[in-house]
Design a protein around this motif. Structure first.
Motif, PDB file in Angstrom:
ATOM      1  N   GLY A   1       3.770 -20.193 -34.690  1.00  0.00           N
ATOM      2  CA  GLY A   1       3.606 -21.086 -33.551  1.00  0.00           C
ATOM      3  C   GLY A   1       4.917 -21.591 -32.990  1.00  0.00           C
TER       4      GLY A   1
ATOM      5  N   ARG B   1      -5.275 -25.684 -28.948  1.00  0.00           N
ATOM      6  CA  ARG B   1      -4.809 -24.757 -29.989  1.00  0.00           C
ATOM      7  C   ARG B   1      -3.310 -24.908 -30.216  1.00  0.00           C
ATOM      8  NH1 ARG B   1      -2.980 -19.554 -31.091  1.00  0.00           N
ATOM      9  NH2 ARG B   1      -3.916 -18.703 -32.994  1.00  0.00           N
TER      10      ARG B   1
ATOM     11  N   LEU C   1      -1.441 -26.092 -33.617  1.00  0.00           N
ATOM     12  CA  LEU C   1      -0.533 -25.083 -34.154  1.00  0.00           C
ATOM     13  C   LEU C   1       0.899 -25.596 -34.281  1.00  0.00           C
ATOM     14  CD1 LEU C   1      -0.497 -21.981 -34.893  1.00  0.00           C
ATOM     15  CD2 LEU C   1       0.172 -21.583 -32.514  1.00  0.00           C
ATOM     16  N   SER C   2       1.376 -26.343 -33.269  1.00  0.00           N
ATOM     17  CA  SER C   2       2.816 -26.580 -33.188  1.00  0.00           C
ATOM     18  C   SER C   2       3.246 -28.021 -32.972  1.00  0.00           C
ATOM     19  CB  SER C   2       3.412 -25.728 -32.050  1.00  0.00           C
ATOM     20  OG  SER C   2       2.889 -26.143 -30.792  1.00  0.00           O
TER      21      SER C   2
ATOM     22  N   THR D   1      -7.100 -24.048 -36.102  1.00  0.00           N
ATOM     23  CA  THR D   1      -6.376 -24.203 -34.833  1.00  0.00           C
ATOM     24  C   THR D   1      -7.321 -24.418 -33.647  1.00  0.00           C
ATOM     25  OG1 THR D   1      -6.285 -21.809 -34.538  1.00  0.00           O
ATOM     26  CG2 THR D   1      -4.411 -22.849 -35.625  1.00  0.00           C
TER      27      THR D   1
END
Length: 786
Positions: free
Chosen positions: A100, A274, A278-279, A695
């Motif tokens: 990610g 998402r 994820l990040s 996610t």
């Protein structure tokens, strides 16, 4: 005063726009020619980036690190001995370190077009073994995330106070446990969002950013972009929740600003869910190995803890991951009189998204550890856990009390909060109910958890944490208009706390002005005085204190003018309902405003025009003031499925003087719901290759209305002598106790089986596994029933 000041339960002014859908968030702002960004992210957790293949037709629409040669990497190395240097590239250059991580960015006339372009970009990555397990990461032979370190530890620290060996020798009871709090995300309603555009007329970059601290973000952006701060104008409009997630400078945000500077066009990035899971920064992710020593009555003689915190791949600006580790080490002793303590901590690097602040910051894990330990000590000595809890607590007569980790508790009656919570939860009735088998076969349990929460930390506390930015003050401007209405400009940022209402109540308290005639302006670096933002349960104390000071400064000048006009002494004047009353007459605020701005001929000699006062505020003590609370949960556990239902929940909190008790209740309830998420639902697991397995909201579970019982809230009020009105912060507290209280309740429900669960979230699968393990152990020791 008319009952609209400090202590009034006024409805939130900001709800008028939000309930009508009339708020303005970053994604609501429309500008002609906006270019939307889609980031190309690493599909692997760890690897060497060998190349990026951009199809020729997309030249000029895809950008990578080499397109920004002057952009500096983000460096966040706290002034902590032994903390290893590292850089967080805004776009990966030679290596990727978590699935990610942003590698490149595509632009298009819409997000969907940008995503289509991003999908055509090829990545050449030589995959490397991923470091996923925080304990294994510290063992010899494990792959290294940064070879220059020689290991995978950001920093290792030891806190050791007192005589643990003596505690061990004198202990009648020794408890050994491992407590695990798994990784989760902050998931505010609005994700990350940023829009940047160049303004030729003002020669500045205008940036709309969903942020908790726009002045600090401006400073960080200017530092890493290499431009003067005067050319950066940040505005945080309405922000749909933050909880700490929006309390760092993200690489994606820096890249959007860098691209807008490069293209001189409006550039926007709106985080989708998402991407967020994820990040964005993750949180929690603790592993605590505990040994506790106690006497025969359950008095804690000493605690020995080994802490591992999975910090992920990078150190973020401005906090660094040591914020989590340092705070947990300080807070494990909690509200208890513990004088022998050792904590060996490891802030571990892994191939995961970086860990960062989230509501409670380390204290949910600290509370989970000490409160589960207290319960196990009580079980071992055969006594009620809440009684043992009360007997171990620091007493009011010991206040102010300096803890074994050098925190200075200002005041409070911790044991009384436990007793009041027991009464609120109807403890005796629950014990009676447990004596009878439930018709549905479920087991009933009750659990308690107490905590202290350090709030409104001053300069001295932040210095001990080694942070590059010291948020030890805040600021406010009080500006009266010619018509007598008031504008407050503050350096904090309100994103759900009701601060536009509460700060107006403080203006009423000081000036007697109707809160509806007060406008609160925040989140704009060009109009608000420099301020530190909203986090760490600081805004009401810091910004509220600054507003009180500013209004008093304004009042002094208004009194000077009024006394001159009414021909009396300043001490003879009384302010109420936008009026100033003297012995022989009165003036409306608009009369004072008109004189100060439009008719200077009415001013006293030597008094300058304009009613405008700016000031800063910091509490009288720079180690913070401490609110505290006890929470209790009643659960029903299905032994066949492991499902846990919350039957009842209660909290008794003391945050000193409450400016708006209704808003305080809302903050407590909201925090408890998030804490229930940590306790029972929320988790981002990773597989052995470093791939996150939650996610989307199909896999990442959040508590809904059907999972939340009616929350009973009680208050104690112990004003602190160190702040305006005796206020303490309390915004994070609700989220701290639920995992521990619920775990203790599950333990209580399953006592006859011998099952306990020491890992969050306490999912049906984990609860059922604990029951199965306990039943097998019981069968082995007692034999099969005849």
């Amino acid at each position: 005063m008319s009952g609209k000041g400090v202590g009034a339960r006024l409805r939130r002014k900001e709800d008028k726009r939000h309930l009508r859908g009339q708020g303005q968030f970053v994604s609501d702002i429309r500008v002609p020619g906006i270019l939307d960004v889609a980031f190309i992210r690493s599909p692997v957790a760890h690897g060497i980036l060998k190349g990026i293949d951009v199809p020729a037709e997309y030249a000029g629409k895809v950008f990578q690190a080499s397109d920004f040669p002057d952009l500096k990497p983000v460096v966040a190395v706290p002034q902590i001995d032994g903390f290893k240097y590292s850089e967080y590239p805004s776009l990966a250059r030679e290596r990727v370190r978590f699935a990610g991580e942003a590698i490149a960015m595509a632009i298009g006339a819409s997000r969907s077009i940008a995503e289509d372009i991003a999908e055509e970009v090829g990545l050449d990555i030589e995959e490397l073994p991923a470091v996923v397990d925080m304990l294994a990461a510290t063992t010899p032979g494990t792959p290294l995330i940064r070879e220059e370190w020689g290991d995978n530890v950001f920093v290792e620290k030891l806190v050791e106070v007192g005589d643990l060996e003596s505690a061990r020798k004198n202990a009648a009871v020794t408890i050994n446990r491992i407590f695990r709090m798994n990784r989760q995300a902050g998931v505010p309603m609005e994700g990350r969002a940023i829009l940047a555009m160049w303004d030729e007329r003002l020669d500045e970059l205008l940036v709309y950013n969903s942020s908790q601290f726009p002045h600090q973000i401006r400073a960080g952006m200017a530092q890493f972009l290499g431009i003067e701060e005067r050319k950066l104008h940040l505005i945080a409009p309405d922000v749909g929740g933050g909880f700490g997630v929006k309390n760092i400078l993200y690489p994606e945000e820096l890249m959007v600003v860098a691209l807008a500077l490069k293209l001189k066009k409006p550039v926007r990035w709106i985080d989708d869910r998402r991407e967020h899971l994820l990040s964005s920064i993750h949180c929690r992710d603790h592993h605590h190995k505990v040994t506790a020593y106690a006497d025969a009555k359950g008095k804690i003689l000493g605690i020995d803890v080994q802490v591992h915190v999975d910090a992920g791949a990078y150190s973020h600006w401005p906090n660094s991951p040591f914020l989590e580790t340092g705070m947990v080490a300080k807070n494990i002793p909690g509200p208890y009189n513990i004088r022998n303590y050792r904590c060996q901590s490891y802030t571990v690097a892994t191939n995961k998204s970086p860990i960062g602040p989230f509501r409670g910051v380390a204290r949910p894990a600290a509370c989970f550890t000490i409160e589960r330990t207290i319960d196990e000590v009580a079980r071992a000595v055969g006594r009620e856990p809440h009684i043992v809890r009360m007997e171990n607590m620091i007493t009011p007569s010991e206040m102010p009390y300096r803890t074994v980790t050098n925190l200075l508790y200002d005041n409070g009656n911790y044991a009384e909060s436990v007793q009041r919570t027991a009464d609120l939860i109807n403890f005796d009735e629950i014990r009676e109910r447990q004596k009878t088998r439930q018709p549905d076969g479920r087991y009933i349990g009750v659990g308690f958890a107490s905590f202290t929460e350090q709030t409104a930390h001053g300069c001295g506390e932040w210095v001990t944490r080694g942070t590059p930015v010291i948020p030890g003050f805040d600021s406010a401007t009080a500006r009266m208009m010619p018509d007598g209405s008031l504008i407050l400009m503050v350096g904090i940022q309100s994103h759900g706390q009701g601060l536009e209402t509460s700060l107006s109540q403080i203006a009423h308290q000081e000036l007697g002005i109707d809160p509806l005639r007060v406008s609160v302006r925040h989140g704009d670096t060009q109009t608000s005085p420099f301020g530190m933002g909203t986090f760490a349960s600081r805004s009401m104390v810091m910004a509220g204190g600054a507003v009180a000071k500013a209004c008093r400064g304004l009042r002094d000048k208004m009194e000077t003018i009024a006394a001159y006009v009414l021909k009396c002494e300043k001490s003879d004047l009384r302010f109420d309902d936008s009026m100033i009353y003297g012995p022989a007459g009165s003036l409306q605020f608009r009369d004072i405003g008109r004189i100060a701005h439009l008719r200077q001929d009415g001013l006293p000699p030597g008094v300058d025009p304009i009613l405008d006062y700016t000031t800063t505020y910091q509490p009288a003590i720079d180690t913070g003031v401490f609110c505290y609370a006890t929470q209790a949960a009643v659960v029903a556990v299905d032994p066949d499925t492991g499902k846990v239902e919350l039957l009842d929940y209660a909290a008794v909190e003391d945050c000193g003087t409450m400016v708006n008790p209704m808003i305080v209740d809302g903050q407590i309830a909201g925090g408890i719901v998030q804490g229930i998420g940590t306790a029972l639902f929320e988790e981002i697991p990773y597989d052995e290759n470093g791939q996150p397995l939650a996610t989307t909201f199909a896999d990442y579970l959040l508590p809904g209305s059907m999972e939340i019982p009616r929350i009973k809230i009680g208050h104690m009020v112990t004003p602190t002598p160190h702040t305006e009105y005796g206020m303490k912060g309390m915004g994070e507290g609700g989220a701290i106790s639920p995992p521990a209280a619920i775990a203790n309740a599950i333990r209580d429900a399953l006592m006859h089986i011998g099952a306990e669960i020491n890992e969050t979230p306490m999912t049906p699968k984990r609860v059922r596994a604990a029951i199965t393990t306990a039943m097998a152990k019981k069968l082995k020791t007692e034999g099969a029933p005849e």
